[in-house]
Design an enzyme around this catalytic site. Structure first.
Site, PDB file in Angstrom:
ATOM      1  N   GLY A   3       0.838  -1.188   0.000  1.00 53.00           N
ATOM      2  CA  GLY A   3       0.000   0.000   0.000  1.00 53.00           C
ATOM      3  C   GLY A   3       0.875   1.241   0.000  1.00 53.00           C
ATOM      4  O   GLY A   3       2.092   1.161   0.260  1.00 53.00           O
TER       5      GLY A   3
ATOM      6  N   GLN B 258       2.834  10.117   1.843  1.00 54.06           N
ATOM      7  CA  GLN B 258       4.154   9.466   1.908  1.00 54.06           C
ATOM      8  C   GLN B 258       5.053   9.906   0.756  1.00 54.06           C
ATOM      9  O   GLN B 258       6.268   9.736   0.829  1.00 54.06           O
ATOM     10  CB  GLN B 258       4.007   7.932   1.905  1.00 54.06           C
TER      11      GLN B 258
ATOM     12  N   CYS C  81       5.799  -0.082   7.682  1.00 49.37           N
ATOM     13  CA  CYS C  81       5.451   1.153   6.987  1.00 49.37           C
ATOM     14  C   CYS C  81       6.653   1.583   6.151  1.00 49.37           C
ATOM     15  O   CYS C  81       7.781   1.579   6.650  1.00 49.37           O
ATOM     16  CB  CYS C  81       5.094   2.246   8.001  1.00 49.37           C
ATOM     17  N   LEU C  82       6.385   1.936   4.893  1.00 54.61           N
ATOM     18  CA  LEU C  82       7.489   2.335   4.013  1.00 54.61           C
ATOM     19  C   LEU C  82       8.117   3.646   4.480  1.00 54.61           C
ATOM     20  O   LEU C  82       9.243   3.948   4.101  1.00 54.61           O
ATOM     21  CB  LEU C  82       6.989   2.454   2.567  1.00 54.61           C
TER      22      LEU C  82
ATOM     23  N   HIS D 129      -4.611   1.137   7.589  1.00 56.71           N
ATOM     24  CA  HIS D 129      -3.284   1.760   7.750  1.00 56.71           C
ATOM     25  C   HIS D 129      -3.148   2.951   6.793  1.00 56.71           C
ATOM     26  O   HIS D 129      -2.662   4.024   7.171  1.00 56.71           O
ATOM     27  CB  HIS D 129      -2.222   0.687   7.480  1.00 56.71           C
ATOM     28  N   GLU D 130      -3.610   2.768   5.541  1.00 55.66           N
ATOM     29  CA  GLU D 130      -3.457   3.838   4.543  1.00 55.66           C
ATOM     30  C   GLU D 130      -4.397   5.014   4.839  1.00 55.66           C
ATOM     31  O   GLU D 130      -4.007   6.174   4.685  1.00 55.66           O
ATOM     32  CB  GLU D 130      -3.715   3.296   3.121  1.00 55.66           C
TER      33      GLU D 130
ATOM     34  N   HIS E 199      -2.932   7.195   7.324  1.00 52.87           N
ATOM     35  CA  HIS E 199      -1.940   8.131   6.760  1.00 52.87           C
ATOM     36  C   HIS E 199      -2.625   9.432   6.321  1.00 52.87           C
ATOM     37  O   HIS E 199      -2.083  10.524   6.501  1.00 52.87           O
ATOM     38  CB  HIS E 199      -1.243   7.524   5.545  1.00 52.87           C
TER      39      HIS E 199
END
Ligand code: K1U
Ligand code: ZN
Length: 171
Positions: free
Chosen positions: A45, A50, A92-93, A134-135, A138
């Site tokens: 994702g 981000q 998480c990226l 999660h997204e 963000h």
């Protein structure tokens, strides 16, 4: 085009994002760039903040084996959450190589606008459910480490500050 992914701590990762009013050529380019960036990372994702864009856009593909199933969600909104919960070790990226267990509803129904401007609705389960929550977090300026205790959160934040200093020295 692969876009650079912001690393925590960064003020852009803490801000609530603006809704998308209409699908423009720039928005299509952003969505395609985000998918390319997500597959390259690799991740399952990615949310627009981000890559430094404070708009309510997320992309996902939680298929590990088999043909890809890329999804682009504009203005995603959870309209139903299950009572039963799932605990998943999230990553998480924007917080590389750090993982922690987070408890979330096991299933969620999400509505969103697609790249044709049409309303979509789907009930997600398993990794898809964890990932979409999660997204969406963000987009509200929330990271998975915000679910942890202050000591663990601070320890991860310090590691990320060190990583950013090291990366800046190498650049
Ligand atoms: O938002 C992000 O930073 C992407 C993140 C999404 C996510 C992963 C796991 C649980 C919840 C949300 C990632 O993709 S981290 C990388 C990852 O989990 C992964 C990478 C390659 C294959 C499978 C998973
Ligand atoms: Zn993340």
């Amino acid at each position: 085009m692969i876009r650079p992914i912001l690393i925590h701590p960064d003020p852009r990762l803490k801000k609530p994002c603006e809704g998308v009013a209409e699908v423009t050529p720039d928005l299509r380019t952003l969505a395609l760039d985000m998918l390319e960036t997500m597959y390259d990372a690799p991740g399952v994702g990615l949310a627009a903040p981000q890559v430094g864009v404070l708009s309510r856009v997320i992309v996902m593909d939680c298929i590990k084996d088999g043909p890809p199933e890329p999804l682009v969600l504009l203005n995603p909104r959870v309209i139903w959450s299950s009572e039963d919960v799932n605990v998943y070790e999230e990553g998480c990226l924007s917080i590389p190589d750090q993982y922690a267990e987070v408890k979330r509803p096991a299933s969620v129904t999400v509505e969103w606008m697609d790249l044709d401007g049409a309303r979509q609705e789907r009930t997600f389960t398993g990794l898809w459910a964890t990932c979409v929550q999660h997204e969406i977090d963000h987009l509200d300026g929330k990271l998975f480490i915000d679910y942890l205790g202050p000591l663990k959160r601070q320890m991860i934040t310090r590691k990320m500050e060190k990583l950013k200093r090291e990366r800046a020295r190498m650049a």
